[in-house]
Design a protein around this motif. Structure first.
Motif, short mmCIF file in Angstrom:
data_model
loop_
_atom_site.label_atom_id
_atom_site.label_comp_id
_atom_site.label_asym_id
_atom_site.label_seq_id
_atom_site.Cartn_x
_atom_site.Cartn_y
_atom_site.Cartn_z
N SER A 30 0.82 -1.24 0.03
CA SER A 30 -0.01 0.07 0.02
C SER A 30 0.90 1.31 0.11
N THR A 31 1.03 1.79 -1.12
CA THR A 31 1.77 3.31 -1.17
C THR A 31 1.41 4.11 -0.20
N GLY A 32 0.02 4.07 0.14
CA GLY A 32 -0.57 5.17 1.13
C GLY A 32 0.07 4.92 2.55
N ASN A 66 9.88 4.82 -7.87
CA ASN A 66 11.04 4.45 -7.15
C ASN A 66 10.61 3.64 -5.88
N LEU A 67 9.90 4.17 -5.22
CA LEU A 67 9.37 3.51 -3.94
C LEU A 67 9.14 2.25 -4.15
N VAL A 68 8.12 2.09 -5.29
CA VAL A 68 7.53 0.63 -5.39
C VAL A 68 8.26 -0.14 -6.28
N LYS A 69 9.46 0.28 -6.83
CA LYS A 69 10.44 -0.96 -7.53
C LYS A 69 11.42 -1.06 -6.51
N GLU A 70 11.50 -0.37 -5.36
CA GLU A 70 12.43 -0.95 -4.20
C GLU A 70 11.81 -1.90 -3.53
N ARG A 71 10.58 -1.94 -3.38
CA ARG A 71 9.89 -2.56 -2.53
C ARG A 71 9.50 -4.06 -3.10
N ILE A 72 9.16 -4.19 -4.43
CA ILE A 72 8.96 -5.20 -5.15
C ILE A 72 10.09 -6.09 -5.40
N ALA A 73 11.51 -5.50 -5.13
CA ALA A 73 12.69 -6.09 -5.31
C ALA A 73 13.05 -6.95 -3.93
N GLN A 74 12.42 -6.82 -3.00
CA GLN A 74 12.65 -7.33 -1.66
C GLN A 74 12.16 -8.76 -1.86
N ALA A 75 12.84 -9.75 -0.90
CA ALA A 75 12.62 -11.04 -1.02
C ALA A 75 11.19 -11.55 -0.85
N ASP A 76 10.25 -10.99 -0.13
CA ASP A 76 8.99 -11.46 0.28
C ASP A 76 8.13 -11.30 -1.01
#
Ligand code: AP5
Ligand code: ZN
Length: 218
Positions: A30-32, A66-76
């Motif tokens: 959730s970006t919010g 950028n925020l989302v790209k970083e987040r979806i690169a995470q292991a989970d």
């Protein structure tokens, strides 16, 4: 499973995301919620986002992408994820397309604007988890307290009536066009595009969860 929950502010995205994520064993992005956490922590992102959010406007596409790209690169996120409140503009949707993010579904939750105003005015949230309640429609077990942690619930800064109206305007102008965007893409390139599903968001929370599961073949 990779999916987008699309819908107006207060349509019940956050409420339903919790059930869908549990069912598929995927994280809710959730970006919010991420922005509210950044505001609370006083990070540089939070300092930039605070006034924009309180005015009911959108944070800049570059920051969010950028925020989302970083987040979806995470292991989970290896097994998938659910986007809640993202993408919210055509450039955000284009950025996911350009990055080759393979989405399975776009699920739209449709609620008329008059019902939304009532939902937002009674909303209470647990900031640390993103869990959401409503004083009348979805009350916590103990008034003002989160069901799981027992911590205090708060009212969001952007749930004032004036700000809610502004957010609905912003939704109509900048986010609603994504309905056509994803429907047109699904028609044009059914092999590659996410499947488009729309459900009514009116009724009880349980009824909508059942509709969502059915739409997603779960
Ligand atoms: P964000 O947090 O994404 O807010 P939103 O999209 O406006 O959506 P809400 O969280 O308000 O509603 P919801 O659909 O999750 O509904 P909920 O389940 O809580 O964004 C906030 C701000 O951050 C934006 O304005 C912007 O500034 C910024 N931002 C975020 N993402 C961005 C992006 N991608 N790009 C740029 N800027 C971005 O339900 C609402 C209430 O209704 C609750 O009280 C709930 O208990 C109740 N309810 C739920 N279901 C039912 C039901 N079936 N019947 C009755 N009541 C119900
Ligand atoms: Zn939400």
């Amino acid at each position: 499973m990779k999916l987008i929950l699309l819908g107006a502010p207060g349509a019940g995205k956050g409420t339903q995301a919790a059930f869908i994520c549990q069912k598929f064993g995927i994280p809710q992005i959730s970006t919010g919620d991420m922005l509210r956490a950044a505001v609370k922590a006083g990070t540089p992102l939070g300092l930039q986002a605070k006034a924009v959010m309180e005015a009911g406007q959108l944070v800049s596409d570059d920051l969010i992408i950028n925020l989302v790209k970083e987040r979806i690169a995470q292991a989970d996120c290896t097994n998938g994820f659910l986007f809640d409140g993202f993408p919210r503009t055509i450039p955000q949707a284009d950025a996911m397309k350009a990055a080759g993010v393979d989405l399975d579904y776009v699920l739209e939750i449709d609620v008329p604007f008059d019902a939304i105003i009532e939902r937002m005015s009674g909303r209470r949230s647990h900031p640390a988890s993103g869990r959401t309640y409503h004083v009348k429609f979805n009350p916590p077990k103990v008034e003002g307290k989160d069901d799981v942690t027992g911590e205090d619930l708060v009212q969001r800064d952007d749930d004032k009536e004036e700000t809610v109206k502004k957010r609905l305007d912003v939704y109509s102008n900048q986010t609603r066009p994504l309905v056509d965007y994803y429907q047109a893409w699904a028609k044009q390139d059914p092999a590659k595009a996410p499947q488009y599903r729309a459900i009514s968001g009116m009724g009880s929370v349980e009824e909508i969860t059942a509709r969502a599961f059915q739409a997603l073949g779960a």
